[in-house]
Design a protein around this motif. Sequence first.
Motif, PDB file in Angstrom:
ATOM      1  N   PRO A 160       1.041  12.862   0.550  1.00  0.00           N
ATOM      2  CA  PRO A 160       0.151  11.750   0.093  1.00  0.00           C
ATOM      3  C   PRO A 160       0.445  11.833  -1.356  1.00  0.00           C
ATOM      4  O   PRO A 160       0.478  13.038  -2.117  1.00  0.00           O
ATOM      5  CB  PRO A 160      -1.008  12.186   0.664  1.00  0.00           C
ATOM      6  CG  PRO A 160      -1.000  12.859   1.545  1.00  0.00           C
ATOM      7  CD  PRO A 160       0.307  13.783   1.496  1.00  0.00           C
ATOM      8  N   GLU A 179       1.023   2.419 -10.137  1.00  0.00           N
ATOM      9  CA  GLU A 179       0.688   3.822  -9.700  1.00  0.00           C
ATOM     10  C   GLU A 179       0.235   4.582 -10.779  1.00  0.00           C
ATOM     11  O   GLU A 179       0.960   4.867 -11.541  1.00  0.00           O
ATOM     12  CB  GLU A 179       1.577   4.270  -8.902  1.00  0.00           C
ATOM     13  CG  GLU A 179       2.081   3.708  -7.490  1.00  0.00           C
ATOM     14  CD  GLU A 179       0.835   3.819  -6.533  1.00  0.00           C
ATOM     15  OE1 GLU A 179       0.021   4.645  -6.719  1.00  0.00           O
ATOM     16  OE2 GLU A 179       0.692   2.887  -5.825  1.00  0.00           O
ATOM     17  N   ASP A 228       6.894   6.200   0.668  1.00  0.00           N
ATOM     18  CA  ASP A 228       6.677   4.763   0.427  1.00  0.00           C
ATOM     19  C   ASP A 228       7.307   4.224  -1.025  1.00  0.00           C
ATOM     20  O   ASP A 228       7.896   3.121  -0.927  1.00  0.00           O
ATOM     21  CB  ASP A 228       5.152   4.426   0.553  1.00  0.00           C
ATOM     22  CG  ASP A 228       4.497   4.705   1.861  1.00  0.00           C
ATOM     23  OD1 ASP A 228       5.309   4.768   2.695  1.00  0.00           O
ATOM     24  OD2 ASP A 228       3.338   4.990   1.885  1.00  0.00           O
ATOM     25  N   GLN A 267       0.954  -1.274  -0.029  1.00  0.00           N
ATOM     26  CA  GLN A 267      -0.038  -0.027  -0.036  1.00  0.00           C
ATOM     27  C   GLN A 267       0.778   1.172  -0.136  1.00  0.00           C
ATOM     28  O   GLN A 267       1.674   1.606   0.876  1.00  0.00           O
ATOM     29  CB  GLN A 267      -0.908   0.069   1.212  1.00  0.00           C
ATOM     30  CG  GLN A 267      -1.842  -1.069   1.283  1.00  0.00           C
ATOM     31  CD  GLN A 267      -2.706  -1.346   0.081  1.00  0.00           C
ATOM     32  OE1 GLN A 267      -3.494  -0.063  -0.135  1.00  0.00           O
ATOM     33  NE2 GLN A 267      -2.845  -2.286  -0.597  1.00  0.00           N
ATOM     34  N   TYR A 268       0.674   2.066  -1.055  1.00  0.00           N
ATOM     35  CA  TYR A 268       1.652   3.069  -1.290  1.00  0.00           C
ATOM     36  C   TYR A 268       0.703   4.312  -0.829  1.00  0.00           C
ATOM     37  O   TYR A 268      -0.451   4.765  -1.600  1.00  0.00           O
ATOM     38  CB  TYR A 268       2.382   3.242  -2.464  1.00  0.00           C
ATOM     39  CG  TYR A 268       3.013   2.049  -2.973  1.00  0.00           C
ATOM     40  CD1 TYR A 268       4.107   1.769  -2.052  1.00  0.00           C
ATOM     41  CD2 TYR A 268       2.537   1.355  -4.186  1.00  0.00           C
ATOM     42  CE1 TYR A 268       5.036   0.680  -2.577  1.00  0.00           C
ATOM     43  CE2 TYR A 268       3.198   0.290  -4.574  1.00  0.00           C
ATOM     44  CZ  TYR A 268       4.601  -0.104  -3.604  1.00  0.00           C
ATOM     45  OH  TYR A 268       5.402  -1.141  -4.004  1.00  0.00           O
ATOM     46  N   ARG A 269       0.934   5.115   0.127  1.00  0.00           N
ATOM     47  CA  ARG A 269       0.037   6.220   0.565  1.00  0.00           C
ATOM     48  C   ARG A 269       0.860   7.519   0.278  1.00  0.00           C
ATOM     49  O   ARG A 269       0.258   8.622   0.148  1.00  0.00           O
ATOM     50  CB  ARG A 269      -0.360   6.067   2.084  1.00  0.00           C
ATOM     51  CG  ARG A 269      -1.102   4.777   2.189  1.00  0.00           C
ATOM     52  CD  ARG A 269      -1.495   4.719   3.655  1.00  0.00           C
ATOM     53  NE  ARG A 269      -2.305   3.632   4.184  1.00  0.00           N
ATOM     54  CZ  ARG A 269      -1.741   2.509   4.386  1.00  0.00           C
ATOM     55  NH1 ARG A 269      -0.430   2.313   4.433  1.00  0.00           N
ATOM     56  NH2 ARG A 269      -2.698   1.418   4.593  1.00  0.00           N
ATOM     57  N   THR A 270       2.301   7.496   0.424  1.00  0.00           N
ATOM     58  CA  THR A 270       3.038   8.659   0.585  1.00  0.00           C
ATOM     59  C   THR A 270       4.250   8.622  -0.656  1.00  0.00           C
ATOM     60  O   THR A 270       4.314   7.387  -0.895  1.00  0.00           O
ATOM     61  CB  THR A 270       3.622   9.151   1.717  1.00  0.00           C
ATOM     62  OG1 THR A 270       4.508   8.223   2.082  1.00  0.00           O
ATOM     63  CG2 THR A 270       2.635   9.168   2.764  1.00  0.00           C
ATOM     64  N   SER A 300      -1.805  11.043  -3.577  1.00  0.00           N
ATOM     65  CA  SER A 300      -2.956  11.884  -4.330  1.00  0.00           C
ATOM     66  C   SER A 300      -2.850  13.329  -4.226  1.00  0.00           C
ATOM     67  O   SER A 300      -3.396  13.997  -5.084  1.00  0.00           O
ATOM     68  CB  SER A 300      -4.245  11.451  -3.473  1.00  0.00           C
ATOM     69  OG  SER A 300      -4.187  11.728  -2.118  1.00  0.00           O
ATOM     70  N   ASP A 337       6.535  12.970   2.923  1.00  0.00           N
ATOM     71  CA  ASP A 337       5.404  12.543   3.582  1.00  0.00           C
ATOM     72  C   ASP A 337       4.111  13.004   2.987  1.00  0.00           C
ATOM     73  O   ASP A 337       3.102  12.887   3.483  1.00  0.00           O
ATOM     74  CB  ASP A 337       5.404  13.054   4.839  1.00  0.00           C
ATOM     75  CG  ASP A 337       6.490  12.832   6.030  1.00  0.00           C
ATOM     76  OD1 ASP A 337       6.849  11.530   5.665  1.00  0.00           O
ATOM     77  OD2 ASP A 337       7.215  13.745   6.623  1.00  0.00           O
TER      78      ASP A 337
END
Length: 339
Positions: free
Chosen positions: A109, A154, A74, A68-71, A111, A107
């Motif tokens: 995100p 991604e 990551d 799980q790539y959130r930032t 998105s 850090d």
Amino acid sequence: MGAIQRGPSGHYTAKIRIKGFPPLSRTFPTRPEAETWLDEQETLIRKRIHEVKKETERHRIATECAPQYRTLGDLMRRYLAVVTPQKRSADQEALRMKGLLKHSLADCPISSLSPQRVAEWRDLRLQSVSSSTVKRDMTLLAHVLKIACDEWGEPFAKNPFRAVRRPREARPRDRRFNAGEEVALLAACDEARAAYLRPIVELAIETAMRQSEIVGLDWSRVNLARRSVHLTMTKNGTSRGVPLSLRAMNVLDQLPGDRLGQVFAGVTAEAVKRAFIRARKRAGMEDFRFHDLRHEATSRLFEKGLTVPEVARITGHKTWTMLERYTHLQLEDVARRLD
């Protein structure tokens, strides 16, 4: 799932209503025809329902098993673990990446990673480091996102690190030794705890080899009888031969050891960098970098009368434009040629 009704005209209408699918209906003159059509449509719908369930299950499994790539951090950490070790400059890139992971941008995100956010980080970074450093940082992070998009699934419609302006290239350095600096630097190297520092510095001055090429030098590639070194892997990806001056020969000849394996066994580029910085400070040369030794060495080759092709063959530069950046002849020597 379906039903057949007979209308006032005596024809038969087949109807199918299933949640999630558009309602279907068709009228036939006989009931057998309506039943045949109904069976065919129900078979097709059941097949479609089965395919949807399979696709949903595959997506569920992929989602649960995939990282799980959130930032941005990551993605950077996976790149550092998977991609960086495959590069020739893995050690240097790992240090750069670990430094970038400390920035607040890591850090951010995924998105929210927009060109505006990258531009803000770029401008802030320029306040503390050179434009060349920022350009290298942006190139590295742009490749992180490219790999994430091409290989890790991604979805980036546009790479934000390629969508913003790169800092203007800094003017090429023209730093050479001033009067007495070479002697002072070598004396400072003699005072270093690292016994390898002076030989490495002298080889850089005599051969114009890069720091990484000297550190990675293997005795199997050194031919003292023919006064040459063969570099199998260089920064631009090609091999080249480097002739050895008498001074360079003497440096190699006096190195301790059995002349097997790495010439400077156990020495890393980072260790040389730190030792050189300390020696440079002791010599009072705050604005002098290790890579300036390559400038010095290349200029000396021209001052000895070598031609552009000869120097390019030694240094590995592909074009005169590239070579010119490293060549800053002493004006006194040029003037003497005009007499």
